[in-house]
Motif scaffolding. Structure first.
Motif, PDB file in Angstrom:
ATOM      1  N   VAL A 195       0.809  -0.404  -0.279  1.00 17.53           N
ATOM      2  CA  VAL A 195      -0.015  -0.330   0.528  1.00 17.53           C
ATOM      3  C   VAL A 195       0.645   1.690   0.051  1.00 17.53           C
ATOM      4  CG1 VAL A 195      -1.503   1.142   1.433  1.00 17.53           C
ATOM      5  CG2 VAL A 195      -1.516  -0.976   0.724  1.00 17.53           C
ATOM      6  N   LEU A 196       1.888   1.148   0.333  1.00 21.25           N
ATOM      7  CA  LEU A 196       2.510   2.142   1.020  1.00 21.25           C
ATOM      8  C   LEU A 196       3.318   2.348  -0.162  1.00 21.25           C
ATOM      9  CD1 LEU A 196       4.595   2.047   4.778  1.00 21.25           C
ATOM     10  CD2 LEU A 196       2.179   3.984   3.867  1.00 21.25           C
ATOM     11  N   ALA A 197       3.965   1.540  -0.706  1.00 18.23           N
ATOM     12  CA  ALA A 197       4.886   1.849  -2.399  1.00 18.23           C
ATOM     13  C   ALA A 197       3.520   1.859  -3.161  1.00 18.23           C
ATOM     14  CB  ALA A 197       5.063   0.509  -3.135  1.00 18.23           C
ATOM     15  N   GLN A 198       1.954   1.835  -3.251  1.00 21.42           N
ATOM     16  CA  GLN A 198       1.788   2.597  -4.391  1.00 21.42           C
ATOM     17  C   GLN A 198       0.852   3.476  -3.918  1.00 21.42           C
ATOM     18  OE1 GLN A 198      -3.385   1.170  -4.850  1.00 21.42           O
ATOM     19  NE2 GLN A 198      -2.569  -0.688  -4.107  1.00 21.42           N
ATOM     20  N   LEU A 199       1.272   4.531  -2.806  1.00 18.94           N
ATOM     21  CA  LEU A 199       1.191   6.012  -2.757  1.00 18.94           C
ATOM     22  C   LEU A 199       2.264   6.493  -2.841  1.00 18.94           C
ATOM     23  CD1 LEU A 199      -0.443   5.919   1.125  1.00 18.94           C
ATOM     24  CD2 LEU A 199      -2.093   6.283  -1.062  1.00 18.94           C
ATOM     25  N   ASP A 200       3.065   6.478  -2.844  1.00 15.23           N
ATOM     26  CA  ASP A 200       4.602   6.319  -3.433  1.00 15.23           C
ATOM     27  C   ASP A 200       4.790   6.522  -4.583  1.00 15.23           C
ATOM     28  OD1 ASP A 200       5.706   7.065  -0.938  1.00 15.23           O
ATOM     29  OD2 ASP A 200       6.543   5.159  -1.484  1.00 15.23           O
ATOM     30  N   GLU A 201       4.004   5.676  -5.708  1.00 12.89           N
ATOM     31  CA  GLU A 201       3.627   5.783  -6.786  1.00 12.89           C
ATOM     32  C   GLU A 201       2.744   6.676  -7.673  1.00 12.89           C
ATOM     33  OE1 GLU A 201       2.942   2.956 -10.683  1.00 12.89           O
ATOM     34  OE2 GLU A 201       3.257   1.929  -9.142  1.00 12.89           O
ATOM     35  N   LEU A 202       1.757   6.738  -7.105  1.00 11.20           N
ATOM     36  CA  LEU A 202       0.415   7.816  -6.984  1.00 11.20           C
ATOM     37  C   LEU A 202       1.231   9.320  -6.963  1.00 11.20           C
ATOM     38  CD1 LEU A 202      -2.627   6.438  -5.003  1.00 11.20           C
ATOM     39  CD2 LEU A 202      -1.756   6.112  -8.400  1.00 11.20           C
ATOM     40  N   ILE A 203       2.196   9.368  -6.168  1.00  4.25           N
ATOM     41  CA  ILE A 203       2.877  10.707  -5.563  1.00  4.25           C
ATOM     42  C   ILE A 203       3.447  11.272  -6.678  1.00  4.25           C
ATOM     43  CG2 ILE A 203       3.956  12.371  -4.126  1.00  4.25           C
ATOM     44  CD1 ILE A 203       2.927  10.679  -2.489  1.00  4.25           C
ATOM     45  N   ALA A 204       4.856  10.461  -6.996  1.00  2.97           N
ATOM     46  CA  ALA A 204       5.145  10.674  -8.246  1.00  2.97           C
ATOM     47  C   ALA A 204       5.131  10.769  -9.569  1.00  2.97           C
ATOM     48  CB  ALA A 204       6.200   9.486  -8.668  1.00  2.97           C
ATOM     49  N   GLU A 205       3.905   9.986  -9.839  1.00  3.09           N
ATOM     50  CA  GLU A 205       3.494   9.706 -10.748  1.00  3.09           C
ATOM     51  C   GLU A 205       2.452  11.713 -11.074  1.00  3.09           C
ATOM     52  OE1 GLU A 205       0.529   7.256 -12.123  1.00  3.09           O
ATOM     53  OE2 GLU A 205       1.912   6.043 -12.341  1.00  3.09           O
ATOM     54  N   HIS A 206       1.698  12.258 -10.159  1.00  4.71           N
ATOM     55  CA  HIS A 206       1.051  13.088  -9.792  1.00  4.71           C
ATOM     56  C   HIS A 206       2.091  14.597 -10.193  1.00  4.71           C
ATOM     57  CE1 HIS A 206      -2.705  16.206  -9.754  1.00  4.71           C
ATOM     58  NE2 HIS A 206      -1.587  16.088  -8.065  1.00  4.71           N
ATOM     59  N   ALA A 207       3.205  14.134  -9.634  1.00  7.74           N
ATOM     60  CA  ALA A 207       4.376  15.214  -9.711  1.00  7.74           C
ATOM     61  C   ALA A 207       4.328  15.986 -10.735  1.00  7.74           C
ATOM     62  CB  ALA A 207       5.589  15.050  -8.853  1.00  7.74           C
TER      63      ALA A 207
END
Length: 377
Positions: A195-207
Motif C-alpha cells: 500500500v505504501l509503495a502504491q501511494l509513493d507511485e501515485l505521488i510521483a506520477e502526480h508530480a
C-alpha cells in the motif's frame, strides 16, 4: 499614427491583455486542482505509515476482543444494508487511489437497510454493533469486496453467509472508512508495504502532471483573425462565400440577349398587319451556348471535420487515428490549454473547448471540465 504603447490603445495590445488574463486564470485553476489532489495523496501516505490501533480504543464498546485484537477505528453512524438479489463481487484488492468525484447520499437500487449502529474496524475484522444485534466480517473469510463509486455503500461477501451485506455510511466519512478498511485488510495479509509503495507511485506520477506557468502573450503574436468577431471561422466562411457566389452567378448566366429582345417585342394584334421578319431573326433558333462549369476553388477543399475548426492538418472529430505527436502549429488552429506541451497522452478536446495532450490519462482535462471528445486524423 496609432499609439502602440502599454496602455492598450491598439487592438493588438487589447488582444494580448485578454489572452494573458485567460491564461493566468486557467493556470491558477489547474494549479489549485493539482495541489488539492497532491495534498490528499500525501495525507493518505502519512496516514498509511502511522495507522495503528490499541486495545484501549475498544474500552466502553459492547465488543469482546481477542487476545491479539486491537481497535483501529470506530464510526458511530453506520447502517447495515443487504442486497435483495444474488450478486458476485470482485475479490478484495489494495487499490488506494482517492475517488475522482464526490459521493451522493443515496442508496443504490436493490439494496435495503436492515439495521443501524456503530461500525468498528479492528486488525482482524469489521464489526457493526447494531440495535438488532452484531454483524461481523472477518478478513480471512472475505471473498468479495466492492465500493460503490457513486454512493457511500461498501458491499462484502463472506464464506459463511449466503446473502451479500455491507455498510451505508455518511458521505463525508466514507472515503476515510474505505481507506482504513483497506489498510486493515492489508495488515491482515501482511501487505502494508504494498500500500505504501502504491501511494509513493501515485505521488510521483502526480508530480509529473504539475501545470506549468504559461508564457505571456505579446502583441506581435496577434493574428488579424482575432480582430474579426468569430475569429478564423468567420474568415473561413466569408472566403467560402466569396468563392461560391461568382461560380453561382456564372452558372445562372441569363439567356442570349437576342432572345430577350424577341421576347420583349409585343405580340401583333389581330387587326394589325403582320410584321415583316428580317432574315436575321426569321425563326432561326439561337446557337447552342456552351456549358460553363463553376470555377474551381484555388485551395484544396478540406475533408470532413465533424465540428472541428478549419485547419490544414487534417485534424477533426470524425474518428480515426489518435494523435500522440501533433504538428508544431496545432495551436495556431486550435485553442490549446496553457500546459498543452507538458501533456503525456493523445490529443483530446476538453469540455470548455480547449485541446489538451492528456488523453488516456486518469485526470485528462481535469482543469477544463473533463474530456469531451478525441481529436483524430
Amino acid at each position: 499614427m496609432a499609439k502602440t504603447d502599454s496602455t492598450g490603445s491598439t487592438w493588438r495590445y487589447r488582444w494580448a491583455h485578454r489572452q494573458n488574463v485567460r491564461r493566468v486564470s486557467t493556470y491558477r485553476g489547474a494549479e489549485a486542482a493539482w495541489r488539492r489532489r497532491d495534498d490528499e495523496l500525501r495525507r493518505l501516505r502519512a496516514l498509511a505509515a502511522d495507522f495503528q490501533g490499541s486495545a484501549a480504543a475498544g474500552a466502553g464498546l459492547a465488543l469482546e476482543l481477542a487476545a491479539d485484537e486491537v481497535v483501529l477505528w470506530a464510526l458511530p453512524a453506520a447502517q447495515l444494508v443487504e442486497v435483495r438479489h444474488t450478486t458476485v463481487l470482485p475479490a478484495p484488492d489494495l487499490a488506494v487511489a482517492p475517488g475522482s468525484g464526490p459521493l451522493r447520499p443515496r442508496r443504490p437500487d436493490g439494496v435495503r437497510v436492515t439495521d443501524a449502529g456503530m461500525a468498528v474496524i479492528t486488525n482482524r475484522r469489521l464489526v457493526l454493533l447494531g440495535g438488532r444485534g452484531r454483524r461481523d466480517w472477518a478478513y480471512g473469510r472475505i471473498t468479495g469486496l466492492a465500493h460503490d463509486p457513486a454512493a457511500p455503500v461498501t458491499l462484502i461477501q463472506v464464506l459463511d453467509r449466503r446473502r451479500t451485506s455491507g455498510l451505508l455510511l455518511p458521505t463525508d466519512a466514507a472515503p476515510d472508512f474505505r481507506f482504513k478498511l483497506t489498510l486493515a485488510f492489508a495488515d491482515a495479509i501482511e501487505q502494508r508495504a504494498a500500500v505504501l509503495a502504491q501511494l509513493d507511485e501515485l505521488i510521483a506520477e502526480h508530480a509529473q502532471l504539475k501545470p506549468f506557468r504559461p508564457a505571456a502573450a505579446t502583441p506581435g503574436q496577434a493574428r488579424l483573425s482575432s480582430f474579426v468577431p468569430g475569429g478564423r471561422r468567420t474568415i473561413a466562411v466569408a472566403a467560402a462565400i466569396a468563392l461560391l457566389v461568382p461560380a453561382a452567378l456564372i452558372e445562372s448566366d441569363p439567356s442570349d440577349p437576342r432572345e430577350v429582345a424577341v421576347a420583349a417585342t409585343p405580340a401583333p394584334t389581330a387587326s394589325a398587319a403582320p410584321a415583316r421578319i428580317g432574315p436575321a431573326l426569321a425563326l432561326k433558333p439561337p446557337p447552342p451556348k456552351p456549358t460553363q462549369s463553376p470555377r474551381p476553388s484555388p485551395s484544396v477543399t478540406p475533408g470532413p471535420r465533424c465540428g472541428a475548426p478549419e485547419n490544414p492538418l487534417g485534424y477533426g472529430f470524425c474518428g480515426g487515428t489518435r494523435i500522440r505527436k501533433p504538428a508544431a502549429e496545432v495551436c495556431d488552429w486550435f485553442d490549446c490549454a496553457p500546459d498543452f506541451w507538458a501533456g503525456r497522452g493523445y490529443l483530446v478536446q476538453c469540455r470548455d473547448g480547449s485541446v489538451s495532450l492528456t488523453g488516456g490519462r486518469s485526470r485528462a482535462c481535469a482543469a477544463h471540465e473533463g474530456v469531451r471528445r478525441t481529436v483524430t486524423k
